[in-house]
Design a protein around this motif. Structure first.
Motif, short mmCIF file in Angstrom:
data_model
loop_
_atom_site.label_atom_id
_atom_site.label_comp_id
_atom_site.label_asym_id
_atom_site.label_seq_id
_atom_site.Cartn_x
_atom_site.Cartn_y
_atom_site.Cartn_z
N HIS A 178 0.80 -1.22 0.00
CA HIS A 178 0.00 0.00 0.00
C HIS A 178 0.84 1.27 0.00
CE1 HIS A 178 -3.91 -1.96 0.61
NE2 HIS A 178 -3.31 -2.76 1.48
N ILE A 179 2.07 1.20 0.48
CA ILE A 179 2.90 2.39 0.66
C ILE A 179 3.87 2.55 -0.50
CG2 ILE A 179 4.58 3.53 2.15
CD1 ILE A 179 1.83 3.42 3.37
N GLU A 180 4.02 3.79 -1.00
CA GLU A 180 4.95 4.08 -2.08
C GLU A 180 5.74 5.35 -1.79
OE1 GLU A 180 5.17 4.42 -6.96
OE2 GLU A 180 3.22 4.46 -5.97
N PRO A 181 6.96 5.23 -1.28
CA PRO A 181 7.83 6.40 -1.17
C PRO A 181 8.52 6.65 -2.51
CG PRO A 181 8.91 4.49 -0.24
CD PRO A 181 7.55 4.02 -0.69
N GLY A 182 8.86 7.92 -2.78
CA GLY A 182 9.48 8.24 -4.05
C GLY A 182 10.38 9.45 -3.97
N LEU A 183 11.22 9.58 -4.97
CA LEU A 183 12.14 10.70 -5.09
C LEU A 183 12.16 11.13 -6.56
CD1 LEU A 183 14.41 12.44 -3.69
CD2 LEU A 183 16.02 10.73 -4.55
N LEU A 184 12.02 12.42 -6.81
CA LEU A 184 11.97 12.96 -8.16
C LEU A 184 12.89 14.17 -8.26
CD1 LEU A 184 10.62 13.11 -11.01
CD2 LEU A 184 8.90 14.59 -9.96
N VAL A 185 13.76 14.18 -9.26
CA VAL A 185 14.66 15.30 -9.52
C VAL A 185 14.27 15.94 -10.84
CG1 VAL A 185 17.04 16.05 -9.87
CG2 VAL A 185 16.53 14.22 -8.23
N LYS A 186 14.09 17.26 -10.83
CA LYS A 186 13.80 18.00 -12.06
C LYS A 186 14.94 18.96 -12.35
CE LYS A 186 8.75 17.84 -11.94
NZ LYS A 186 7.52 18.63 -12.19
N ILE A 187 15.35 19.00 -13.62
CA ILE A 187 16.46 19.85 -14.05
C ILE A 187 15.94 20.82 -15.10
CG2 ILE A 187 18.76 19.90 -15.08
CD1 ILE A 187 19.02 16.94 -14.15
N PRO A 188 16.07 22.13 -14.88
CA PRO A 188 15.59 23.10 -15.88
C PRO A 188 16.40 23.03 -17.16
CG PRO A 188 16.77 24.21 -14.12
CD PRO A 188 16.64 22.78 -13.70
N LEU A 189 15.72 23.13 -18.31
CA LEU A 189 16.37 23.05 -19.61
C LEU A 189 16.33 24.37 -20.37
CD1 LEU A 189 14.97 19.60 -20.83
CD2 LEU A 189 17.16 20.05 -19.70
N SER A 190 15.63 25.37 -19.85
CA SER A 190 15.43 26.61 -20.60
C SER A 190 15.71 27.81 -19.72
CB SER A 190 14.01 26.68 -21.15
OG SER A 190 13.06 26.56 -20.10
N ASP A 191 16.06 28.92 -20.37
CA ASP A 191 16.24 30.19 -19.67
C ASP A 191 14.88 30.73 -19.25
OD1 ASP A 191 18.99 30.11 -20.15
OD2 ASP A 191 18.78 31.08 -22.10
N PRO A 192 14.84 31.57 -18.19
CA PRO A 192 15.98 31.99 -17.36
C PRO A 192 16.28 31.04 -16.21
CG PRO A 192 14.03 33.13 -16.63
CD PRO A 192 13.59 32.25 -17.78
N PHE A 193 15.48 29.99 -16.08
CA PHE A 193 15.56 29.15 -14.88
C PHE A 193 16.85 28.35 -14.82
CE2 PHE A 193 11.06 29.70 -16.00
CZ PHE A 193 10.68 30.45 -14.91
N LYS A 194 17.37 27.88 -15.96
CA LYS A 194 18.57 27.05 -15.90
C LYS A 194 19.80 27.84 -15.50
CE LYS A 194 20.10 27.27 -20.74
NZ LYS A 194 20.42 26.46 -21.94
#
Length: 281
Positions: free
Chosen positions: A243-259
């Motif tokens: 029943h339990i689901e732990p998770g980890l997610l990494v997001k990397i910006p690909l566009s300006d100005p955020f990257k």
């Protein structure tokens, strides 16, 4: 100055002073569940913000018909640093999912409710920078609608699958006419995502995706600091018990100005599935 420009100026100031957020991309879309998610941004440069400065989501899905689900997402925005401490609700989303189970194809429509506290600009700014592809979560005075379609399907019998998702997000600044005596401003975005994943025999799921958002009307370019579109790459891993689901997610910006200012965002999540067999696999 219009309300949009005022907010954009505020966000730019926070962006520069900081040196420089829902569903998980691996979540089974046919599930009944309740979950807690926390997303933290890592900036290029010094930051005095605490570990828990970011965006929390409390969300859930409940079956109300054979293939009909009620979804609720309650975001919480938080900033705590040496100079300031602010917490605010984000804009709550309430919606419905309708579709089939195997293969999983469903449509989603949701209402965006204006529950952000407009007097918490630091928490709003941190929330925007933490999750720039979901500005409807942090935009003050916003009423809106989300309409999307999703398809998920196995590629083979060894655990490989793919998922595609796309649709539109519309929201309206409902207070600028009274605050600034100017016309109301409408925001319309197209969202899209392509994900590939693998579910191992011991229920560990890996995923990789590219997601983006493009502004359809002219006013939205102010939101992305003059840009029409923004993109991110996603890498996720989760473990599904009964029943339990732990998770980890990494997001990397690909566009300006955020990257140029944002190294990545990291999302920690914990989901409780009411059914033990709600996956496509």
């Amino acid at each position: 100055m219009s309300s949009t420009k005022s907010i954009a100026v505020c966000l730019v100031a926070i962006f520069l002073s900081s040196s420089l957020f829902a569903q998980n991309i691996w979540l089974a879309d046919t599930a009944e569940y309740i979950g807690l998610e926390y997303t933290k941004a890592s900036f290029k440069g010094p930051s005095d913000a605490s570990f828990f400065s970011g965006v929390f989501h409390v969300y859930g899905s409940k079956r109300i018909g054979r293939n009909l689900y009620l979804n609720v997402d309650v975001p919480i925005l938080n900033l705590n640093d040496d100079d300031d401490s602010e917490t605010s609700f984000g804009n709550v989303q309430v919606g419905l999912k309708l579709g089939t189970k195997k293969p999983s194809t469903y449509g989603k429509i949701a209402a965006i409710l204006p529950t952000v506290d407009e007097d918490k600009p630091s928490a709003i700014g941190r929330g925007f920078l933490t999750d720039p592809l979901r500005i409807e979560v942090v935009m003050p005075w916003a009423w809106g609608l989300i309409a999307k379609i999703n398809h998920e399907q196995k590629l083979n019998n060894k655990g490989l699958y793919f998922k595609v998702n796309g649709g539109f997000v519309f929201f309206r600044d409902t207070k600028s006419v009274s605050q600034f005596d100017e016309p109301l401003e409408n925001y319309l975005f197209a969202d899209y995502m392509l994900q590939f994943g693998f579910l191992s025999t011991d229920n560990i799921k890996f995923s990789a995706a590219v997601e983006g958002r493009t502004g359809i009307n002219d006013v939205v370019s102010e939101v992305f600091f003059g840009k029409r579109s923004a993109y991110m790459a996603d890498l996720g891993v989760s473990y599904k018990g009964k029943h339990i689901e732990p998770g980890l997610l990494v997001k990397i910006p690909l566009s300006d100005p955020f990257k140029d200012a944002l190294s990545n965002t990291v999302t920690f999540s914990l989901i409780y599935h009411f059914g033990s067999n709600d996956s496509l696999y």
